[in-house]
Design a protein around this motif. Structure first.
Motif, short mmCIF file in Angstrom:
data_model
loop_
_atom_site.label_atom_id
_atom_site.label_comp_id
_atom_site.label_asym_id
_atom_site.label_seq_id
_atom_site.Cartn_x
_atom_site.Cartn_y
_atom_site.Cartn_z
N LYS A 48 71.63 66.86 43.04
CA LYS A 48 72.01 68.31 43.19
C LYS A 48 72.55 68.52 44.34
O LYS A 48 71.77 68.32 45.48
CB LYS A 48 70.82 69.38 42.88
CG LYS A 48 70.24 69.31 41.13
CD LYS A 48 69.40 70.42 40.84
CE LYS A 48 68.42 70.47 41.78
NZ LYS A 48 67.25 71.50 41.49
N GLY A 55 66.70 73.96 38.04
CA GLY A 55 67.73 73.45 37.10
C GLY A 55 66.88 72.54 35.99
O GLY A 55 65.70 72.09 36.05
N SER A 56 67.79 72.20 34.97
CA SER A 56 67.25 71.33 34.08
C SER A 56 68.25 70.68 33.16
O SER A 56 69.65 70.81 33.41
CB SER A 56 66.54 72.12 32.88
OG SER A 56 67.42 73.15 32.05
N ALA A 57 67.97 69.48 32.79
CA ALA A 57 68.89 68.64 32.28
C ALA A 57 68.82 67.80 30.90
O ALA A 57 67.32 67.53 30.80
CB ALA A 57 69.51 67.59 33.37
N ASP A 103 64.25 68.86 35.56
CA ASP A 103 65.20 68.98 36.42
C ASP A 103 65.55 67.48 36.83
O ASP A 103 65.29 66.88 37.85
CB ASP A 103 64.82 69.51 37.89
CG ASP A 103 65.98 69.93 38.79
OD1 ASP A 103 66.83 69.61 38.58
OD2 ASP A 103 65.65 70.25 39.79
N GLN A 105 67.39 64.28 37.86
CA GLN A 105 68.53 63.81 38.73
C GLN A 105 68.70 62.27 38.57
O GLN A 105 69.81 61.78 38.97
CB GLN A 105 68.17 64.22 40.18
CG GLN A 105 68.18 65.61 40.64
CD GLN A 105 67.99 65.94 41.79
OE1 GLN A 105 68.76 65.96 42.84
NE2 GLN A 105 66.64 66.47 42.31
N ILE A 126 75.09 63.54 31.66
CA ILE A 126 74.06 64.53 32.29
C ILE A 126 74.56 65.85 32.15
O ILE A 126 75.74 66.49 32.44
CB ILE A 126 73.81 64.27 33.54
CG1 ILE A 126 73.19 62.83 33.87
CG2 ILE A 126 72.66 65.16 34.25
CD1 ILE A 126 73.04 62.42 35.51
N ARG A 128 73.62 69.36 32.77
CA ARG A 128 72.76 70.01 33.67
C ARG A 128 73.16 71.42 33.91
O ARG A 128 74.18 71.98 34.04
CB ARG A 128 73.06 69.41 35.04
CG ARG A 128 72.10 70.22 36.12
CD ARG A 128 72.28 69.75 37.52
NE ARG A 128 71.72 68.43 37.56
CZ ARG A 128 72.09 67.42 38.16
NH1 ARG A 128 73.15 67.23 38.96
NH2 ARG A 128 71.27 66.19 38.29
N ASN A 138 76.52 75.75 34.06
CA ASN A 138 76.43 74.51 33.27
C ASN A 138 77.37 73.48 33.75
O ASN A 138 78.52 73.80 33.86
CB ASN A 138 76.97 74.83 31.89
CG ASN A 138 76.61 73.55 31.03
OD1 ASN A 138 77.52 72.90 30.69
ND2 ASN A 138 75.37 73.18 30.72
#
Length: 222
Positions: A48, A55-57, A103, A105, A126, A128, A138
């Motif tokens: 990020k 955040g979330s993914a 979150d 990464q 991904i 995210r 998004n």
């Protein structure tokens, strides 16, 4: 003399490990050559730009074998955990990315018991969602890994150069330590000799002064 080599050493160490001080996430490309019969890590890292934003993914991995035109959905990972989507990869894929966090990464996976049929193109998607105060954003990140499976590991130029540089660094550090030891020994030795000379001079002056006092005492007696 001593502060200069120390400063150079500190600068070298900071340069080598700067990425550790810069943040917890560093985007590194995946390796692309696997050895048949061994395990292999398919790397997929997307950092990020602003770490303070929540955040979330969710993650999807797709695979297109060499000579084929279509991608196969082989793996998914979300808040509920991993799911192997293709039976060819059943019990052969393990999550190797971010843990204990939605979150994500690092979306890397580990492939067990690689075969020549695993050669091809892998896509890491991904999805995210970044959460701001008043809205959500998004973002979809698409990373590609072209995997080649070989019977025996081959050394790349980069790995050879890295190993040479490692040995050069070790030898250079040993030489620097040796120079520092010689410098300190000479400095201590010179200080010791100076102290001995001062002690000898003091003793000589004391003897000379005592001789003068004795001569003066004899003259007074006469």
């Amino acid at each position: 003399m001593a502060p200069v080599p120390t400063l150079l050493l500190v600068s070298l160490l900071c340069g080598l490990f700067a990425y550790r001080c810069d943040g917890a996430c560093a985007e590194v490309d995946s390796d692309t050559e696997a050895v048949a019969g061994r395990g292999f890590k398919l790397g997929c890292i997307s950092c990020k730009r602003r770490s303070e934003v929540e955040g979330s993914a969710t993650i999807e991995w797709h695979f297109r074998p060499d000579g084929e035109s279509d991608f196969l959905h082989i793996y998914s990972y979300d808040e509920n955990g991993p799911t192997i989507e293709n039976e060819v990869f059943m019990d052969r894929i393990d999550w190797n990315g971010s843990k204990r966090s939605n979150d994500i990464q690092d979306a890397s996976i580990y492939l067990f018991n690689v075969t020549f049929n695993d050669s091809g193109t892998y896509r890491c998607l991904i999805n995210r969602i970044l959460t701001y105060d008043n809205y959500e954003h998004n973002d979809i990140i698409d990373k590609v890994v072209h995997l080649t499976v070989v019977a025996k590991a081959t050394r790349t130029t980069a790995s050879i150069v890295s190993e040479v540089m490692m040995y050069v660094s070790i030898i250079g550090l040993q030489v620097w330590l040796l120079i520092e030891m010689i410098y300190c020994y000479r400095k201590i030795s010179a200080a010791g000799e100076e102290a001995l000379r001062e002690a000898a001079n003091a003793e000589y002056l004391a003897i000379a002064s005592e001789g003068k006092d004795n001569c003066a005492g004899v003259q007074v007696g006469e």
